[in-house]
Design a protein around this motif. Structure first.
Motif, short mmCIF file in Angstrom:
data_model
loop_
_atom_site.label_atom_id
_atom_site.label_comp_id
_atom_site.label_asym_id
_atom_site.label_seq_id
_atom_site.Cartn_x
_atom_site.Cartn_y
_atom_site.Cartn_z
N GLU A 10 0.83 -1.21 0.00
CA GLU A 10 0.00 0.00 0.00
C GLU A 10 0.86 1.26 0.00
O GLU A 10 0.56 2.23 -0.70
N ASP A 11 1.95 1.21 0.77
CA ASP A 11 2.86 2.37 0.82
C ASP A 11 3.46 2.63 -0.55
O ASP A 11 3.57 3.79 -0.99
N ALA A 13 2.17 1.83 -3.42
CA ALA A 13 1.10 2.34 -4.28
C ALA A 13 0.83 3.82 -3.99
O ALA A 13 0.62 4.63 -4.90
N LEU A 14 0.89 4.15 -2.72
CA LEU A 14 0.66 5.56 -2.34
C LEU A 14 1.76 6.45 -2.91
O LEU A 14 1.48 7.53 -3.43
N ARG A 15 3.00 5.98 -2.84
CA ARG A 15 4.12 6.78 -3.37
C ARG A 15 3.97 6.98 -4.88
O ARG A 15 4.25 8.06 -5.39
N GLU A 16 3.54 5.96 -5.55
CA GLU A 16 3.32 6.11 -7.01
C GLU A 16 2.24 7.13 -7.29
O GLU A 16 2.34 7.92 -8.23
N LEU A 17 1.25 7.08 -6.45
CA LEU A 17 0.14 8.01 -6.61
C LEU A 17 0.60 9.46 -6.36
O LEU A 17 0.24 10.39 -7.09
N LEU A 18 1.45 9.61 -5.34
CA LEU A 18 1.90 10.96 -4.98
C LEU A 18 2.75 11.60 -6.07
O LEU A 18 2.89 12.82 -6.12
N ALA A 20 1.95 12.03 -8.89
CA ALA A 20 1.08 12.87 -9.72
C ALA A 20 0.97 14.28 -9.16
O ALA A 20 0.52 15.19 -9.86
N HIS A 21 1.37 14.42 -7.92
CA HIS A 21 1.26 15.75 -7.31
C HIS A 21 2.55 16.53 -7.58
O HIS A 21 3.49 16.51 -6.80
N VAL A 22 2.57 17.19 -8.70
CA VAL A 22 3.77 17.95 -9.08
C VAL A 22 3.57 19.41 -8.70
O VAL A 22 2.43 19.90 -8.64
N VAL A 23 4.67 20.05 -8.43
CA VAL A 23 4.59 21.47 -8.08
C VAL A 23 5.17 22.28 -9.24
O VAL A 23 5.96 21.76 -10.03
N PRO A 24 4.76 23.54 -9.35
CA PRO A 24 5.27 24.36 -10.46
C PRO A 24 6.78 24.53 -10.40
O PRO A 24 7.36 24.51 -9.32
N GLU A 25 7.37 24.68 -11.54
CA GLU A 25 8.81 24.97 -11.62
C GLU A 25 9.09 26.33 -11.00
O GLU A 25 8.28 27.26 -11.13
N PRO A 26 10.21 26.44 -10.31
CA PRO A 26 10.55 27.76 -9.76
C PRO A 26 10.73 28.78 -10.90
O PRO A 26 11.13 28.41 -12.00
#
Lengths: 175, 194
Positions: A10-11, A13-18, A20-26
């Protein structure tokens, strides 16, 4: 064991899912702007050294721009001397007050007491013949709009001559 | 995790410009992404300013950093990230309360509303259903749980470093991390392939 394996799965799978949460480039200027802010923030003016003034004065003295030593600052007049100057001033004020005090008392005396005194001035005036029954209309000329004013002599002349003069004045005034 | 050599830190302490730049260059990405994930898209326009403020505080206090304590410089920087983010949230919450009580506009709601016609470029990176769900799940966590989760799962800090940042024991970090993971799995269970 199965529980741990399931949790690990599960961990993962959660990391793979995370992912997708990308942050904008500086922003491209971020580093430059930040370094500039840090430099500006660090750019402070240092405090002057404690012996700065003495060093400058010593330099001026050495170059002949100033002479002598710096005098110690003192009071314009010493406290004892100022006290001594106050004594004659206080004495002069006391003499002046003693001289003026009787006049001041007389000037601000009780007005009731003053009115209760028998007035010699009124007594003398009353001796002048005066028609008590005369009205204002009788006293004042018909063609005159002058309102008669009360006139009291400040210091009546009690001699015969003075009484005559006073009577003449009254006659002239109310003729 | 990025490591800044002590000699660079020592030079930065002497106000060496190149050393300062090196530190900012090395750390700005993890600092920015941590701030972004911790504060959320409500603060998307403030992230750069918040990160710059963090670096300013770091360099103002750099004389106090003691490498002999055994703490990494990058870990030390993350303590500033955490503290400053908490300050920002505190200020924002106070502002939100005062505006709401005045009835002159609900600031909280206005941040949450999405405007498809005028999306900011920074928001486009999060513009996916899954990203939105992760964002929502993250912000369902408490501040402490969210910070632990972000530092561990996104920035890959070890438990000891996270404990240093949070000012707590490793056991507390483990406990918070466990609860945070459980909450995230629960909220994202529709997307998890198990």
């Amino acid at each position: 064991m199965d529980h741990d394996a399931h949790e690990d799965h599960e961990d993962t799978a959660l990391r793979e899912l995370l992912a997708a949460h990308v942050v904008p480039e500086p922003s491209p200027d971020f580093v430059d702007d930040t370094v500039l802010r840090i430099q500006l923030d660090a750019h402070t003016v240092p405090d002057p050294s404690p012996d700065f003034v003495e060093t400058v004065m010593a330099g001026l003295a050495r170059d002949g721009l100033v002479s002598g030593t710096r005098p110690t600052l003192q009071r314009a007049t010493e406290l004892g001397e100022r006290r001594l100057r106050l004594v004659p001033l206080l004495l002069a004020a006391a003499v002046l007050l003693g001289f003026l005090l009787p006049n001041l008392i007389r000037g601000t005396g009780d007005p009731e007491a003053f009115l209760d005194q028998p007035s010699t001035s009124f007594a003398e005036v009353s001796s002048v013949s005066f028609d008590e029954n005369a009205t204002e209309h009788d006293l004042r000329p018909a063609d005159s709009d002058v309102v008669p004013a009360i006139w009291l002599p400040s210091s009546p002349d009690n001699t015969e001559h003075g009484k005559d003069l006073l009577q003449q004045k009254w006659q002239v005034r109310f003729k | 995790m990025i490591e800044i050599p002590n000699e660079i830190v020592a030079r930065a302490r002497e106000r060496d410009q190149d050393a300062c730049r090196r530190i900012v260059e090395e750390l700005h990405r993890p600092v920015l992404s941590t701030i972004h994930r911790f504060l959320g898209k409500r603060f998307v326009d403030d992230v750069d300013d918040v990160a710059q403020d963090v670096f300013l505080k770091v360099f103002r206090a750099i004389d106090r950093f003691d490498p002999e304590r055994g703490v990494k410089f990058s870990t030390w920087v993350f303590t500033f990230v955490r503290n400053h983010c908490l300050d920002v949230l505190k200020k924002k919450r106070l502002t939100t309360v005062s505006l709401s009580s005045g009835g002159a506009g609900d600031d909280e709601t206005s941040w949450e509303l999405e405007d498809p016609s005028g999306r900011k470029p920074a928001l486009q990176a999060l513009d996916s259903e899954l990203a939105s769900q992760i964002e929502t799940a993250l912000h369902g966590l408490s501040d402490d749980h969210r910070m632990v989760f972000v530092l561990r799962e996104f920035e890959q800090l070890d438990l000891k470093s996270i404990a240093e940042v949070m000012g707590c024991t490793e056991g507390t970090v483990k406990s918070r991390l466990h609860r945070a993971k459980a909450a995230m799995k629960e909220k994202l269970k529709g997307y998890l392939r198990t």
